[in-house]
Motif scaffolding. Sequence first.
Motif, PDB file in Angstrom:
ATOM      1  N   ILE A  17       0.869  -1.170   0.000  1.00 29.47           N
ATOM      2  CA  ILE A  17       0.000   0.000   0.000  1.00 29.47           C
ATOM      3  C   ILE A  17       0.908   1.224   0.000  1.00 29.47           C
ATOM      4  O   ILE A  17       2.067   1.146   0.411  1.00 29.47           O
ATOM      5  CB  ILE A  17      -0.968   0.045   1.207  1.00 29.47           C
ATOM      6  N   TYR A  18       0.368   2.341  -0.472  1.00 24.47           N
ATOM      7  CA  TYR A  18       1.155   3.558  -0.601  1.00 24.47           C
ATOM      8  C   TYR A  18       0.401   4.735   0.002  1.00 24.47           C
ATOM      9  O   TYR A  18      -0.828   4.774  -0.022  1.00 24.47           O
ATOM     10  CB  TYR A  18       1.445   3.853  -2.080  1.00 24.47           C
ATOM     11  N   ALA A  19       1.159   5.692   0.521  1.00 25.01           N
ATOM     12  CA  ALA A  19       0.579   6.936   1.032  1.00 25.01           C
ATOM     13  C   ALA A  19       1.503   8.073   0.619  1.00 25.01           C
ATOM     14  O   ALA A  19       2.713   7.883   0.483  1.00 25.01           O
ATOM     15  CB  ALA A  19       0.441   6.901   2.546  1.00 25.01           C
ATOM     16  N   TRP A  20       0.918   9.237   0.408  1.00 25.73           N
ATOM     17  CA  TRP A  20       1.689  10.410   0.033  1.00 25.73           C
ATOM     18  C   TRP A  20       1.628  11.416   1.175  1.00 25.73           C
ATOM     19  O   TRP A  20       0.548  11.813   1.618  1.00 25.73           O
ATOM     20  CB  TRP A  20       1.139  11.028  -1.246  1.00 25.73           C
ATOM     21  N   GLY A  21       2.797  11.821   1.662  1.00 20.28           N
ATOM     22  CA  GLY A  21       2.876  12.825   2.707  1.00 20.28           C
ATOM     23  C   GLY A  21       2.557  14.198   2.155  1.00 20.28           C
ATOM     24  O   GLY A  21       2.458  14.396   0.938  1.00 20.28           O
ATOM     25  N   SER A  22       2.413  15.167   3.028  1.00 22.62           N
ATOM     26  CA  SER A  22       2.062  16.526   2.608  1.00 22.62           C
ATOM     27  C   SER A  22       3.152  17.148   1.741  1.00 22.62           C
ATOM     28  O   SER A  22       2.894  18.062   0.968  1.00 22.62           O
ATOM     29  CB  SER A  22       1.785  17.404   3.823  1.00 22.62           C
ATOM     30  N   SER A  23       4.379  16.635   1.835  1.00 23.99           N
ATOM     31  CA  SER A  23       5.476  17.145   1.005  1.00 23.99           C
ATOM     32  C   SER A  23       5.455  16.542  -0.399  1.00 23.99           C
ATOM     33  O   SER A  23       6.235  16.943  -1.251  1.00 23.99           O
ATOM     34  CB  SER A  23       6.817  16.826   1.669  1.00 23.99           C
ATOM     35  N   GLY A  24       4.572  15.547  -0.629  1.00 21.54           N
ATOM     36  CA  GLY A  24       4.492  14.890  -1.922  1.00 21.54           C
ATOM     37  C   GLY A  24       5.299  13.606  -1.993  1.00 21.54           C
ATOM     38  O   GLY A  24       5.274  12.901  -2.993  1.00 21.54           O
ATOM     39  N   LYS A  25       6.039  13.279  -0.927  1.00 20.61           N
ATOM     40  CA  LYS A  25       6.854  12.060  -0.900  1.00 20.61           C
ATOM     41  C   LYS A  25       5.955  10.825  -0.758  1.00 20.61           C
ATOM     42  O   LYS A  25       5.000  10.830   0.012  1.00 20.61           O
ATOM     43  CB  LYS A  25       7.859  12.120   0.246  1.00 20.61           C
ATOM     44  N   LYS A  26       6.296   9.762  -1.490  1.00 19.71           N
ATOM     45  CA  LYS A  26       5.531   8.513  -1.474  1.00 19.71           C
ATOM     46  C   LYS A  26       6.150   7.546  -0.455  1.00 19.71           C
ATOM     47  O   LYS A  26       7.362   7.352  -0.425  1.00 19.71           O
ATOM     48  CB  LYS A  26       5.563   7.891  -2.869  1.00 19.71           C
TER      49      LYS A  26
END
Length: 136
Positions: free
Chosen positions: A98-107
Amino acid sequence: MILVQLGLVFFLIQVGDGESNESRPCEPGFSSDSYIFTVTRMTLERGRFLGTVHFIDCSGRTQVPYSSGDSRVRVLPNGRLVVKRPMTLHKGLHSFPIYAWGSSGKKFSAQVTVSNGRESQNRQGLSPVGQGEVPG
């Protein structure tokens, strides 16, 4: 006497500063590198709740953009995993990223394993104890 008290106060201030966690920056990411969710059936129907993953974003957001490496599973913005299309746990378990993107755009990524308690224990030696929130 006053000199001893001042020395003690100075020492306590230095010790207190060394133990402070306030200076540690927040590090975004999943709360675990892997999650194991145990289910009671080999075939999972559409809409079945599997469990919840947790992502720390450091920005205060409570909803995070997620995606699943398995098109049959959807990860909702609150981290809940739900079956989108019926799936069968061949050999008693199924793993996917599974993947998530932080507020900085990093995966960021984590591994999810869905396990049928008895089947997967018998075949793979896995424990049914999960690291995320397991459905009750």
